[in-house]
Write an enzyme that holds these catalytic residues in place. Sequence first.
Site, PDB file in Angstrom:
ATOM      1  N   TYR A 160      29.989 -13.490 -45.651  1.00 38.18           N
ATOM      2  CA  TYR A 160      30.939 -13.007 -46.195  1.00 38.18           C
ATOM      3  C   TYR A 160      31.627 -14.086 -46.340  1.00 38.18           C
ATOM      4  O   TYR A 160      33.120 -14.024 -45.651  1.00 38.18           O
ATOM      5  CB  TYR A 160      31.575 -11.879 -45.190  1.00 38.18           C
ATOM      6  CG  TYR A 160      29.325 -10.996 -44.898  1.00 38.18           C
ATOM      7  CD1 TYR A 160      28.585 -11.535 -45.652  1.00 38.18           C
ATOM      8  CD2 TYR A 160      29.303  -9.822 -44.389  1.00 38.18           C
ATOM      9  CE1 TYR A 160      27.807 -10.299 -45.430  1.00 38.18           C
ATOM     10  CE2 TYR A 160      28.665  -9.043 -44.257  1.00 38.18           C
ATOM     11  CZ  TYR A 160      27.559  -9.956 -44.592  1.00 38.18           C
ATOM     12  OH  TYR A 160      26.302  -8.819 -44.400  1.00 38.18           O
ATOM     13  N   PHE A 198      22.709  -1.492 -47.393  1.00 35.26           N
ATOM     14  CA  PHE A 198      23.447  -1.187 -48.311  1.00 35.26           C
ATOM     15  C   PHE A 198      23.048   1.437 -47.817  1.00 35.26           C
ATOM     16  O   PHE A 198      22.069   1.777 -48.111  1.00 35.26           O
ATOM     17  CB  PHE A 198      22.455  -0.924 -49.421  1.00 35.26           C
ATOM     18  CG  PHE A 198      23.169  -2.509 -50.195  1.00 35.26           C
ATOM     19  CD1 PHE A 198      24.131  -2.843 -49.676  1.00 35.26           C
ATOM     20  CD2 PHE A 198      22.300  -2.022 -51.164  1.00 35.26           C
ATOM     21  CE1 PHE A 198      24.816  -3.718 -50.200  1.00 35.26           C
ATOM     22  CE2 PHE A 198      23.147  -3.823 -51.994  1.00 35.26           C
ATOM     23  CZ  PHE A 198      24.338  -3.948 -51.067  1.00 35.26           C
ATOM     24  N   PRO A 199      23.846   1.601 -46.669  1.00 33.20           N
ATOM     25  CA  PRO A 199      23.317   2.757 -45.451  1.00 33.20           C
ATOM     26  C   PRO A 199      23.868   3.724 -47.058  1.00 33.20           C
ATOM     27  O   PRO A 199      22.968   5.064 -46.854  1.00 33.20           O
ATOM     28  CB  PRO A 199      24.060   2.715 -44.848  1.00 33.20           C
ATOM     29  CG  PRO A 199      25.523   1.954 -44.665  1.00 33.20           C
ATOM     30  CD  PRO A 199      24.474   0.878 -45.609  1.00 33.20           C
ATOM     31  N   LEU A 200      24.507   3.601 -47.741  1.00 34.28           N
ATOM     32  CA  LEU A 200      25.147   4.602 -49.008  1.00 34.28           C
ATOM     33  C   LEU A 200      24.434   4.123 -50.388  1.00 34.28           C
ATOM     34  O   LEU A 200      24.993   4.565 -50.966  1.00 34.28           O
ATOM     35  CB  LEU A 200      26.471   4.634 -48.807  1.00 34.28           C
ATOM     36  CG  LEU A 200      27.242   4.909 -48.007  1.00 34.28           C
ATOM     37  CD1 LEU A 200      28.881   5.089 -47.164  1.00 34.28           C
ATOM     38  CD2 LEU A 200      26.816   6.976 -47.406  1.00 34.28           C
ATOM     39  N   GLY A 201      23.454   3.891 -50.000  1.00 33.13           N
ATOM     40  CA  GLY A 201      22.677   3.438 -51.367  1.00 33.13           C
ATOM     41  C   GLY A 201      24.194   2.468 -52.455  1.00 33.13           C
ATOM     42  O   GLY A 201      24.028   2.402 -53.483  1.00 33.13           O
TER      43      GLY A 201
END
Length: 286
Positions: free
Chosen positions: A65, A210-213
């Site tokens: 990152y 990507f828990p919130l897509g």
Amino acid sequence: MGDLTVDTVFPIGGELSVRRLGFGTGGLVGTGYWGPRHDDPQRSVALLRRAVERGVTLIDTADNYGPDVAEELVARALHPYPAGLVIATKGGVVRTGPDIWHIAGRPEQLRAMCKASLRRLRTDTIDLYQLHRLDPDVPMADQLGTLRELQQAGKIRHVGLDSIDADELTRAQEITPIASVQNRYNLLDRAAEDVLELCEKQGTAFLPWFPLGHGALADGADDTLATVAARHGATTGQIALAWLLHRSPVLLPTPGTGSPGHLDENLEAAHISLTEGDLAQLEELA
């Protein structure tokens, strides 16, 4: 129907108890995970400190990152690390530009990357070291054997895997204990359902990325999600995170952001109690 209660903590590797809603550092770097997000790094430092002050005990980062940027920010903000704070990082991928990823799983590469992460994080032992991708050109036994050697040497406390299937997890567990899995999983994307079921059986932590897509679940566009959110006086993103916490006790979402307001919003999702009716309605989105 009454509200459902959920466990708020999970013991990674059976010993590192963390609050299930953590903080991911992907939001602290720029587009394509390249470079810093903010011109002033102190903004990211303040955000990390705010997360811990708000009760976060799991910080999820990676050596690529930035590259290097996120790990350096974690150390700058939080070292010396308070008792109970778990730092998870990843190795096994080399970055040469925005969204340019090269899998690098040879033993000598993994040893060098782990050593560099230890230096950037200013620690002698990494709580959770996750293989960012399995290298198809290197035998799994060589990759995980290297991480097991680093674990035996005290450089790594627990080993995790990123983006694997159920068969790979089963094979990996035969080589060395796997404390965590990090696969893409959210309300709209449940392709890793079989991996989640295996993690539940084994007591393995599952950190959904990507828990919130990738923002799709936070924009309020879906009518069903918006209806449930309105019923709770919440945002659609909060409901998406609350759903993950209700879906399985092994799910540990680590949403990232560069905004203090968004951080606070995400963390409030842990206090939302969904009903059986809410969950049945949300199942329609699968």
